[in-house]
Design a protein around this motif. Sequence first.
Motif, PDB file in Angstrom:
ATOM      1  N   LEU A   1      29.593  10.061  81.683  1.00 58.92           N
ATOM      2  CA  LEU A   1      29.425   8.925  80.786  1.00 58.92           C
ATOM      3  C   LEU A   1      30.552   7.932  81.022  1.00 58.92           C
ATOM      4  O   LEU A   1      31.715   8.321  81.156  1.00 58.92           O
ATOM      5  N   ASN A   2      30.212   6.658  81.058  1.00 57.29           N
ATOM      6  CA  ASN A   2      31.213   5.602  81.214  1.00 57.29           C
ATOM      7  C   ASN A   2      31.543   5.072  79.820  1.00 57.29           C
ATOM      8  O   ASN A   2      30.717   4.426  79.179  1.00 57.29           O
ATOM      9  N   VAL A   3      32.759   5.366  79.337  1.00 60.69           N
ATOM     10  CA  VAL A   3      33.131   5.057  77.955  1.00 60.69           C
ATOM     11  C   VAL A   3      34.543   4.497  77.907  1.00 60.69           C
ATOM     12  O   VAL A   3      35.444   5.000  78.589  1.00 60.69           O
ATOM     13  N   ALA A   4      34.741   3.446  77.123  1.00 60.18           N
ATOM     14  CA  ALA A   4      36.077   2.921  76.821  1.00 60.18           C
ATOM     15  C   ALA A   4      36.359   3.209  75.355  1.00 60.18           C
ATOM     16  O   ALA A   4      35.605   2.777  74.466  1.00 60.18           O
ATOM     17  N   ILE A   5      37.446   3.938  75.080  1.00 57.21           N
ATOM     18  CA  ILE A   5      37.802   4.335  73.715  1.00 57.21           C
ATOM     19  C   ILE A   5      38.893   3.418  73.183  1.00 57.21           C
ATOM     20  O   ILE A   5      39.879   3.146  73.876  1.00 57.21           O
ATOM     21  N   LYS A   6      38.721   2.939  71.955  1.00 58.93           N
ATOM     22  CA  LYS A   6      39.711   2.078  71.297  1.00 58.93           C
ATOM     23  C   LYS A   6      40.245   2.809  70.064  1.00 58.93           C
ATOM     24  O   LYS A   6      39.479   3.337  69.266  1.00 58.93           O
ATOM     25  N   ASP A   7      41.570   2.802  69.918  1.00 60.13           N
ATOM     26  CA  ASP A   7      42.218   3.464  68.789  1.00 60.13           C
ATOM     27  C   ASP A   7      42.777   2.403  67.849  1.00 60.13           C
ATOM     28  O   ASP A   7      43.646   1.614  68.238  1.00 60.13           O
ATOM     29  N   ASN A   8      42.257   2.347  66.612  1.00 59.00           N
ATOM     30  CA  ASN A   8      42.716   1.363  65.620  1.00 59.00           C
ATOM     31  C   ASN A   8      42.618  -0.071  66.137  1.00 59.00           C
ATOM     32  O   ASN A   8      43.567  -0.849  66.049  1.00 59.00           O
ATOM     33  N   CYS A   9      41.470  -0.413  66.672  1.00 59.63           N
ATOM     34  CA  CYS A   9      41.244  -1.763  67.197  1.00 59.63           C
ATOM     35  C   CYS A   9      40.575  -2.637  66.130  1.00 59.63           C
ATOM     36  O   CYS A   9      39.793  -2.157  65.312  1.00 59.63           O
ATOM     37  N   SER A  10      40.903  -3.938  66.134  1.00 61.63           N
ATOM     38  CA  SER A  10      40.340  -4.871  65.160  1.00 61.63           C
ATOM     39  C   SER A  10      39.177  -5.654  65.767  1.00 61.63           C
ATOM     40  O   SER A  10      39.262  -6.136  66.903  1.00 61.63           O
ATOM     41  N   TYR A  11      38.114  -5.785  64.986  1.00 65.32           N
ATOM     42  CA  TYR A  11      36.924  -6.539  65.381  1.00 65.32           C
ATOM     43  C   TYR A  11      36.683  -7.647  64.365  1.00 65.32           C
ATOM     44  O   TYR A  11      36.658  -7.391  63.160  1.00 65.32           O
ATOM     45  N   ARG A  12      36.488  -8.870  64.865  1.00 65.86           N
ATOM     46  CA  ARG A  12      36.407 -10.020  63.969  1.00 65.86           C
ATOM     47  C   ARG A  12      35.205 -10.895  64.281  1.00 65.86           C
ATOM     48  O   ARG A  12      34.964 -11.266  65.431  1.00 65.86           O
ATOM     49  N   LYS A  13      34.439 -11.222  63.226  1.00 64.87           N
ATOM     50  CA  LYS A  13      33.418 -12.255  63.283  1.00 64.87           C
ATOM     51  C   LYS A  13      33.931 -13.376  62.392  1.00 64.87           C
ATOM     52  O   LYS A  13      33.941 -13.255  61.166  1.00 64.87           O
ATOM     53  N   ALA A  14      34.374 -14.465  63.023  1.00 69.06           N
ATOM     54  CA  ALA A  14      35.123 -15.510  62.319  1.00 69.06           C
ATOM     55  C   ALA A  14      34.392 -16.015  61.089  1.00 69.06           C
ATOM     56  O   ALA A  14      33.181 -16.247  61.116  1.00 69.06           O
ATOM     57  N   ASP A  15      35.163 -16.150  60.011  1.00 72.09           N
ATOM     58  CA  ASP A  15      34.692 -16.677  58.723  1.00 72.09           C
ATOM     59  C   ASP A  15      33.771 -15.732  57.966  1.00 72.09           C
ATOM     60  O   ASP A  15      33.314 -16.066  56.880  1.00 72.09           O
ATOM     61  N   LYS A  16      33.493 -14.549  58.525  1.00 67.95           N
ATOM     62  CA  LYS A  16      32.510 -13.675  57.889  1.00 67.95           C
ATOM     63  C   LYS A  16      32.972 -12.238  57.686  1.00 67.95           C
ATOM     64  O   LYS A  16      32.918 -11.714  56.570  1.00 67.95           O
ATOM     65  N   GLN A  17      33.411 -11.590  58.775  1.00 75.68           N
ATOM     66  CA  GLN A  17      33.637 -10.146  58.694  1.00 75.68           C
ATOM     67  C   GLN A  17      34.796  -9.723  59.597  1.00 75.68           C
ATOM     68  O   GLN A  17      35.059 -10.363  60.618  1.00 75.68           O
TER      69      GLN A  17
END
Length: 212
Positions: A73-89
């Motif tokens: 499986l080709n997987v990239a793991i993120k530890d405590n990463c922030s995801y942002r949808k501007a002005d919303k979430q």
Amino acid sequence: MNVLTAPIKSDTWTKATWEEFIQATENPDYDKAKFYYYQNQLRIEMSPIGNDHAHDHSTILGGIHLYLATHDLNVAIKDNCSYRKADKQEAQPDISCYVGNNADVIPSGTSIISLDEFPPPDLVIEIANTSLADDQGKKRLLYEELGVKEYWIVNVKDFTVTAFRVHGQGSYRIHISQVLEGLQLSLFEEALKMGRETSHTQAAKWLLSQFS
């Protein structure tokens, strides 16, 4: 309450504008906090993580690495990463993964991942102690709207992994991961118990024997 002048209560959803949320994330008083924003409310998690949370976080993260080492499986793991949808979430899950064609989609040097520019992670995982009720409730709705494919909640109090497959901004329970193809989540539950009763070493050896 003005969130810019008064202390923000942790582990509580507080009404705030997007601008107030951004200013809170830049406040040095909260430099070790996790941030969420959903439905015009912010949430800051600053409660002490503690041994159980940290221990189980390591078990799950290590278990995923072992599974990948024994499966194609080709997987990239993120530890405590922030995801942002501007002005919303915004969300900052404990663990998240990009899988398959998405594994290489986030370029090196990216800090907060903009979901206006990049796809959401395929898998998000919350390690739940004091945040369990919220992980099961509003955060589940948040991740449904963000468009993740799969969401796990690891309950550190009873060693359970509750997983959901997300589809069409709804979700349903699963017991075998569809993102990490074929992974039986009951194996992680057994590893969580073993890791507490013995050590990470014994849990890792046992998982490796199950995956090989």
